[in-house]
Design a protein around this motif. Structure first.
Motif, PDB file in Angstrom:
ATOM      1  N   LYS A  75       0.828  -1.211   0.000  1.00  0.00           N
ATOM      2  CA  LYS A  75       0.000   0.000   0.000  1.00  0.00           C
ATOM      3  C   LYS A  75       0.864   1.264   0.000  1.00  0.00           C
ATOM      4  O   LYS A  75       0.546   2.249  -0.675  1.00  0.00           O
ATOM      5  N   ASP A  76       1.959   1.235   0.754  1.00  0.00           N
ATOM      6  CA  ASP A  76       2.865   2.396   0.771  1.00  0.00           C
ATOM      7  C   ASP A  76       3.468   2.631  -0.613  1.00  0.00           C
ATOM      8  O   ASP A  76       3.578   3.778  -1.072  1.00  0.00           O
ATOM      9  N   HIS A 116       1.716   4.910  -7.527  1.00  0.00           N
ATOM     10  CA  HIS A 116       0.440   4.764  -8.250  1.00  0.00           C
ATOM     11  C   HIS A 116       0.363   3.488  -9.100  1.00  0.00           C
ATOM     12  O   HIS A 116      -0.106   3.516 -10.228  1.00  0.00           O
ATOM     13  N   ASN A 169      -7.532   1.020  -2.527  1.00  0.00           N
ATOM     14  CA  ASN A 169      -8.202   2.285  -2.177  1.00  0.00           C
ATOM     15  C   ASN A 169      -9.094   2.791  -3.304  1.00  0.00           C
ATOM     16  O   ASN A 169      -9.087   3.976  -3.642  1.00  0.00           O
ATOM     17  N   GLU A 221       0.817   4.165  -2.901  1.00  0.00           N
ATOM     18  CA  GLU A 221       0.608   5.587  -2.663  1.00  0.00           C
ATOM     19  C   GLU A 221       1.717   6.425  -3.282  1.00  0.00           C
ATOM     20  O   GLU A 221       1.479   7.520  -3.794  1.00  0.00           O
ATOM     21  N   GLU A 222       2.925   5.889  -3.254  1.00  0.00           N
ATOM     22  CA  GLU A 222       4.069   6.649  -3.782  1.00  0.00           C
ATOM     23  C   GLU A 222       4.191   6.569  -5.296  1.00  0.00           C
ATOM     24  O   GLU A 222       4.553   7.555  -5.954  1.00  0.00           O
TER      25      GLU A 222
END
Length: 222
Positions: free
Chosen positions: A34-35, A41, A156, A38-39
């Motif tokens: 997930k990290d 895409h 997400n 987020e960074e």
């Protein structure tokens, strides 16, 4: 005796450490994926799906001895196994290298601009087209893992997100043969059929012939 029991304890502990279930693997590395999503895409589901597929959910030899969870080839300094796969100091560094690897190759890097972080199917197929794996079913297998373990829940996705519909396969009909044959002196239907790998009946049907009689110069559809 105590030394033997201690060694047996260590072996048993090691075996149980590697007997991790896929669900436990997902729970352990979901936040890492997930990290990275987020960074960079890229869907967390893709990161997890590829890792599970390539490392057998952390149980493969290269995962256990080299911390390699993405099947990346390269040099290693392992003294425990001989392998053509790259080693990593930690599993997390293997995850980070997977993203770096994709971004360092033009055929993968283009995917970051082409697809969003929600369309895991497009990502899987795009990575396969780029030559990540030799197997023609690689993308299908990764997508199946994502669906089976519902890994898309980590992407997400907005509540109103509509998953793209898979395009229906296009079946192209075989083109009809446009071949013709000009009857020569001494030809008959049997000779013509044999020469063109067909049958007398097929020639007669295609040309609407009621008899076997032919004339030199006559055009026949084959």
């Amino acid at each position: 005796m105590k030394k033997i029991l201690f060694l047996l304890f260590l072996c048993t502990k090691t075996i149980f450490a590697f007997a991790q279930t896929t669900e436990e693997y997902i729970e352990e590395y979901a936040d890492v994926a997930k990290d990275l999503m987020e960074e960079h895409h890229i869907p967390a589901s893709i990161i997890l799906g590829v890792a599970i597929h390539e490392s057998a959910a952390g149980k493969s030899k290269i995962a256990r001895y080299l911390n390699n969870h993405f099947g990346i080839k390269g040099k290693n300094s392992s003294t425990e196994i001989r392998s053509s796969y790259k080693d990593f100091p930690t599993v997390d560094s293997s995850y980070n290298h997977f993203i770096a690897f994709l971004k360092s190759r033009s055929h993968f890097n283009a995917l970051f601009d082409k697809y969003d972080q929600y369309d895991f199917k497009a990502w899987a197929r795009g990575i396969q087209r780029g030559g990540y794996a030799r197997s023609r079913t690689w993308a299908t297998q990764v997508i199946a893992l994502i669906k089976k373990y519902e890994l898309f829940q980590y992407d997400n996705r907005p509540e109103d997100y509509v998953e793209p519909v898979d395009p229906k396969p296009v079946y192209r009909s075989k083109k009809k043969s446009g071949r013709t044959y000009t009857v020569k002196q001494g030809d008959n239907l049997g000779i013509i059929a044999k020469r063109n790998k067909t049958t007398v009946k097929a020639i007669k049907n295609k040309n609407g012939l009621k008899s076997n009689a032919l004339k030199p110069g006559q055009k026949l559809k084959l």
